[in-house]
Design a protein around this motif. Structure first.
Motif: not given
Length: 113
Positions: A91-104
């Motif tokens: 779940l943390i990994g998925k949330a991390f990917k979403e967060m980095t996606r928002s940055c990009k």
């Protein structure tokens, strides 16, 4: 620019902590990112894109879109905080990917490469 560099470092620390399963570090760094999301708008007053700024004029021309991008980052960072409190690594990994996606996504639209 210093805040963006700090944000980048926090993101790297989260990635490293994720590989170790260190939820305390993940939570601390994610909380910093939420705090940064709440401040970000103030760092973009009109006509503040003079060198060495990497901001595109689109920030001010598409202000509502820029604010929407900040909100997406805020939401994603908060979701990462919430996930880090669960200790659930996938779940943390998925949330991390979403967060980095928002940055990009924001960088692609509003930052000069």
């Amino acid at each position: 620019m210093d805040k963006f560099k700090a944000s980048e470092k926090a993101t790297k620390r989260i990635k490293q902590a994720l590989s170790r399963g260190d939820t305390a570090v993940m939570n601390t760094e994610a909380e910093f990112l939420v705090s940064w999301a709440h401040e970000m708008e103030r760092y973009f007053p009109k006509h503040s894109n003079q060198p060495p700024s990497e901001a595109r004029d689109e920030i001010w021309l598409q202000w509502d879109d820029f604010l929407g991008a900040i909100q997406s980052f805020d939401n994603a960072a908060q979701a990462l905080v919430n996930a880090s409190k669960t200790g659930d690594t996938p779940l943390i990994g998925k949330a991390f990917k979403e967060m980095t996606r928002s940055c990009k996504s924001c960088h692609q639209q509003f930052r000069v490469d």
